[in-house]
Design a protein around this motif. Sequence first.
Motif, PDB file in Angstrom:
ATOM      1  N   SER A   2       0.832  -1.198   0.000  1.00 29.43           N
ATOM      2  CA  SER A   2       0.000   0.000   0.000  1.00 29.43           C
ATOM      3  C   SER A   2       0.869   1.251   0.000  1.00 29.43           C
ATOM      4  O   SER A   2       2.066   1.225   0.309  1.00 29.43           O
ATOM      5  CB  SER A   2      -0.904   0.005   1.234  1.00 29.43           C
ATOM      6  N   ALA A   3       0.220   2.381  -0.323  1.00 28.57           N
ATOM      7  CA  ALA A   3       0.942   3.655  -0.329  1.00 28.57           C
ATOM      8  C   ALA A   3       1.465   3.983   1.067  1.00 28.57           C
ATOM      9  O   ALA A   3       2.583   4.508   1.225  1.00 28.57           O
ATOM     10  CB  ALA A   3       0.021   4.762  -0.834  1.00 28.57           C
ATOM     11  N   ALA A   4       0.670   3.654   2.098  1.00 28.76           N
ATOM     12  CA  ALA A   4       1.094   3.925   3.475  1.00 28.76           C
ATOM     13  C   ALA A   4       2.317   3.092   3.840  1.00 28.76           C
ATOM     14  O   ALA A   4       3.250   3.589   4.490  1.00 28.76           O
ATOM     15  CB  ALA A   4      -0.051   3.629   4.443  1.00 28.76           C
ATOM     16  N   GLU A   5       2.329   1.822   3.414  1.00 30.15           N
ATOM     17  CA  GLU A   5       3.482   0.964   3.709  1.00 30.15           C
ATOM     18  C   GLU A   5       4.723   1.443   2.975  1.00 30.15           C
ATOM     19  O   GLU A   5       5.840   1.425   3.521  1.00 30.15           O
ATOM     20  CB  GLU A   5       3.160  -0.482   3.316  1.00 30.15           C
ATOM     21  N   MET A   6       4.548   1.882   1.730  1.00 27.59           N
ATOM     22  CA  MET A   6       5.695   2.389   0.968  1.00 27.59           C
ATOM     23  C   MET A   6       6.277   3.625   1.640  1.00 27.59           C
ATOM     24  O   MET A   6       7.495   3.785   1.734  1.00 27.59           O
ATOM     25  CB  MET A   6       5.266   2.707  -0.471  1.00 27.59           C
ATOM     26  N   LEU A   7       5.401   4.511   2.132  1.00 28.07           N
ATOM     27  CA  LEU A   7       5.867   5.722   2.807  1.00 28.07           C
ATOM     28  C   LEU A   7       6.595   5.357   4.098  1.00 28.07           C
ATOM     29  O   LEU A   7       7.642   5.926   4.418  1.00 28.07           O
ATOM     30  CB  LEU A   7       4.678   6.638   3.100  1.00 28.07           C
ATOM     31  N   ARG A   8       6.064   4.394   4.816  1.00 28.78           N
ATOM     32  CA  ARG A   8       6.672   3.970   6.082  1.00 28.78           C
ATOM     33  C   ARG A   8       8.065   3.381   5.844  1.00 28.78           C
ATOM     34  O   ARG A   8       9.015   3.656   6.571  1.00 28.78           O
ATOM     35  CB  ARG A   8       5.761   2.944   6.748  1.00 28.78           C
ATOM     36  N   ASN A   9       8.196   2.557   4.797  1.00 26.96           N
ATOM     37  CA  ASN A   9       9.501   1.986   4.471  1.00 26.96           C
ATOM     38  C   ASN A   9      10.483   3.066   4.033  1.00 26.96           C
ATOM     39  O   ASN A   9      11.670   3.011   4.354  1.00 26.96           O
ATOM     40  CB  ASN A   9       9.359   0.925   3.386  1.00 26.96           C
ATOM     41  N   SER A  10       9.978   4.047   3.298  1.00 29.56           N
ATOM     42  CA  SER A  10      10.823   5.164   2.869  1.00 29.56           C
ATOM     43  C   SER A  10      11.306   5.957   4.072  1.00 29.56           C
ATOM     44  O   SER A  10      12.484   6.349   4.152  1.00 29.56           O
ATOM     45  CB  SER A  10      10.049   6.075   1.907  1.00 29.56           C
ATOM     46  N   ASP A  11      10.419   6.175   5.035  1.00 29.89           N
ATOM     47  CA  ASP A  11      10.804   6.898   6.257  1.00 29.89           C
ATOM     48  C   ASP A  11      11.861   6.128   7.035  1.00 29.89           C
ATOM     49  O   ASP A  11      12.817   6.720   7.553  1.00 29.89           O
ATOM     50  CB  ASP A  11       9.575   7.133   7.145  1.00 29.89           C
ATOM     51  N   LEU A  12      11.697   4.800   7.136  1.00 23.84           N
ATOM     52  CA  LEU A  12      12.675   3.984   7.843  1.00 23.84           C
ATOM     53  C   LEU A  12      14.021   4.045   7.138  1.00 23.84           C
ATOM     54  O   LEU A  12      15.076   4.170   7.778  1.00 23.84           O
ATOM     55  CB  LEU A  12      12.189   2.537   7.944  1.00 23.84           C
ATOM     56  N   GLU A 382      15.317  -6.278   9.741  1.00 20.86           N
ATOM     57  CA  GLU A 382      16.767  -6.087   9.668  1.00 20.86           C
ATOM     58  C   GLU A 382      17.120  -4.610   9.826  1.00 20.86           C
ATOM     59  O   GLU A 382      18.068  -4.248  10.535  1.00 20.86           O
ATOM     60  CB  GLU A 382      17.301  -6.609   8.330  1.00 20.86           C
ATOM     61  N   ALA A 383      16.347  -3.747   9.157  1.00 18.21           N
ATOM     62  CA  ALA A 383      16.610  -2.310   9.237  1.00 18.21           C
ATOM     63  C   ALA A 383      16.348  -1.781  10.645  1.00 18.21           C
ATOM     64  O   ALA A 383      17.122  -0.970  11.172  1.00 18.21           O
ATOM     65  CB  ALA A 383      15.755  -1.565   8.212  1.00 18.21           C
ATOM     66  N   LEU A 384      15.278  -2.235  11.278  1.00 23.09           N
ATOM     67  CA  LEU A 384      14.973  -1.795  12.641  1.00 23.09           C
ATOM     68  C   LEU A 384      16.033  -2.277  13.625  1.00 23.09           C
ATOM     69  O   LEU A 384      16.413  -1.546  14.546  1.00 23.09           O
ATOM     70  CB  LEU A 384      13.596  -2.304  13.065  1.00 23.09           C
ATOM     71  N   ARG A 385      16.531  -3.484  13.430  1.00 20.06           N
ATOM     72  CA  ARG A 385      17.564  -4.017  14.314  1.00 20.06           C
ATOM     73  C   ARG A 385      18.850  -3.183  14.200  1.00 20.06           C
ATOM     74  O   ARG A 385      19.506  -2.885  15.199  1.00 20.06           O
ATOM     75  CB  ARG A 385      17.841  -5.486  13.971  1.00 20.06           C
ATOM     76  N   GLU A 386      19.205  -2.790  12.976  1.00 14.11           N
ATOM     77  CA  GLU A 386      20.390  -1.939  12.799  1.00 14.11           C
ATOM     78  C   GLU A 386      20.162  -0.567  13.409  1.00 14.11           C
ATOM     79  O   GLU A 386      21.058  -0.021  14.078  1.00 14.11           O
ATOM     80  CB  GLU A 386      20.738  -1.797  11.316  1.00 14.11           C
ATOM     81  N   LEU A 387      18.984   0.000  13.209  1.00 14.32           N
ATOM     82  CA  LEU A 387      18.679   1.307  13.772  1.00 14.32           C
ATOM     83  C   LEU A 387      18.758   1.262  15.297  1.00 14.32           C
ATOM     84  O   LEU A 387      19.288   2.192  15.930  1.00 14.32           O
ATOM     85  CB  LEU A 387      17.289   1.758  13.328  1.00 14.32           C
ATOM     86  N   PHE A 388      18.258   0.184  15.885  1.00 12.84           N
ATOM     87  CA  PHE A 388      18.312   0.038  17.340  1.00 12.84           C
ATOM     88  C   PHE A 388      19.758   0.010  17.821  1.00 12.84           C
ATOM     89  O   PHE A 388      20.127   0.694  18.791  1.00 12.84           O
ATOM     90  CB  PHE A 388      17.577  -1.240  17.752  1.00 12.84           C
ATOM     91  N   ALA A 432       6.813   5.758  15.197  1.00 16.50           N
ATOM     92  CA  ALA A 432       6.103   5.710  13.914  1.00 16.50           C
ATOM     93  C   ALA A 432       6.665   4.635  12.992  1.00 16.50           C
ATOM     94  O   ALA A 432       5.984   4.200  12.051  1.00 16.50           O
ATOM     95  CB  ALA A 432       6.179   7.067  13.224  1.00 16.50           C
ATOM     96  N   LEU A 433       7.896   4.191  13.248  1.00 17.32           N
ATOM     97  CA  LEU A 433       8.540   3.192  12.395  1.00 17.32           C
ATOM     98  C   LEU A 433       8.373   1.780  12.932  1.00 17.32           C
ATOM     99  O   LEU A 433       8.608   0.810  12.196  1.00 17.32           O
ATOM    100  CB  LEU A 433      10.039   3.503  12.267  1.00 17.32           C
TER     101      LEU A 433
END
Length: 441
Positions: A2-12, A382-388, A432-433
Motif C-alpha cells: 500500500s501507499a502507506a506501507e511504501m511511505l513507512r519503508n521510505s521513512d525507515l 533487519e533495518a529496525l535491528r540496525e537502527l536500534f 512511527a517506524l
Amino acid sequence: MSAAEMLRNSDLSSTLDEARERYVAAHPRSRALHEAARQVMPGGNTRSVLSYGPFPIAMERGEDCRLWDVDGHGYLDLCGEYTAGLFGHSEPRIHAAVQAAMARGLNLAAVGAAEGELASLLCARFPSIDLVRFTNSGTEGNLMALTAARAFTGRDMIMAFRGGYHGGVLLFSLNGPAPVTVPFPFLMADYNDTAGAVAAIRAHADRLAAVIVEPMLGSGGCIPARPDFLAALREATREVGALLVFDEVMTSRMSGGGMQEQLGITPDLTTLGKYVAGGMSFGAFGGRAEVMALFDGRLPHAGTFNNNVLSMAAGRVAMGAIFTPEVAQALFGRGEAMRAALNETLARAGTAMHFSGIGSMATVQFRPAPIERPFVQTEREEALRELFFLDMAAAGIYMARRGMAALSLPVAEADLDRFVATVGEFAQARGALLPRAGEMP
C-alpha cells in the motif's frame, strides 16, 4: 504494498541513513582502523560476529562494565562478550590469580593442582557431569562431546536444530548446516517442535548417536526451549539409546548448576564455555562416567592449552570464590526483572517490539511475542535491528549488533534503569517506524 506501507519503508530508510551518517561522523578512528585492517585481513576482521556496517566500533579499554572506544566515547557494556565476559573487565580476584600464575611460568608442559580443583568444582555443580575434560573453547568442547557420543554408541548421525549455534564449525542456519560446519552426518529438526523431533529421533534410531541442543538458543535470538520439548528429547534419546547433549556454554550461567538443574532435566553430556575460566580461553565437556571413561586411554584428546595455567588459575577463582550458586541465582533474578521492565515499557508504548530471553540474556525482537523458533527476518526487521544498535551506541550503550544483551556481574541496578529508560526513549522517538502491538513488521 500500500501507499502507506511504501511511505513507512521510505521513512525507515531515510532515518537509518541519517543514523549511519551520525555513526560514521562520530567514529573516525574506528573507521580508519577498519580500512587499514581490510588490507591485511579479509573483511577487516578475524571474528565474523564483529563484522557489521558501516564498520565495527574499535574498543581501546574496559573496566568493570564500562568500555571506551578509540574515538574516546564511553559505553555501558551490555554485550558482555556474548556471555563470556560474565565477570566484567577488571575483576581484581581474577586479575590477581592470572598474574600470580604468570609469575610462576606460562607453559609448564605438565599437570597441576588447579585443573583438578576446577574439575571438582564443575562436577559438584552440574547434575550431569560425573567427569569432565577441558578444551580451549566451547566449539572444541562440542566437537569432543559429539565425537564421544559417536564412539560410545557406535553410530554416526547427529541431530541438531535449525538456528542453533554450537561454535564456529558447528553452525546451523534455517536451511541446515553452514558451509563451514564439520561434515558429520546431520539430521535437522525445528526447535520447540516436540512431535517432529521425537518422530525424527525414532525414525533414525539405528544411526543416531546424539541430539545436541541449547536450552535457549543464543545467537539464534535468545529463544527459550519449552521444558516439555527438552523433556521429550530426554525421553526419546533414552528410548533409542542415543545421547542427549546440552550445550550450556551460554545457559549454564542461569543457576548454580545451569538450566539442567533449574529444569530438572539431566542430559548425558554437557558443554561449557569461557566464562567458567573468568573469560579466558576455555571450554569443557563432561557427563556420564561411562561415556567420559572413553578418554581414559581409548580415545585421544590432545591440546597444548587444554590445561593452560592462566585459564586453570582464573577458573578456580571464578567458579570457586566469585560465581557461587547464590550469585548465579541473584544474577538470574536481576535479568528477569530487567526483561520484564523492558517489555512493560514497550507494551505501554503500544509496539510489538519486545525482548525475548531467560535470566541475564535478552534479545530485541520486532514482531509480536511469543517467539518459539528462529525465523527469516523481513528487510524491515533487519533495518529496525540496525537502527536500534546505532541508536543505543549513540546513547552510550554497547550491545551485540544482533540486539542481544548479556549482563555481567558489575552491571548495577542504576545501569539497568538507564537501559530501560533508553529503550523507552527509542520506542517514543522511533514509534512511527515500529510495528504496533499485534502487527507483523
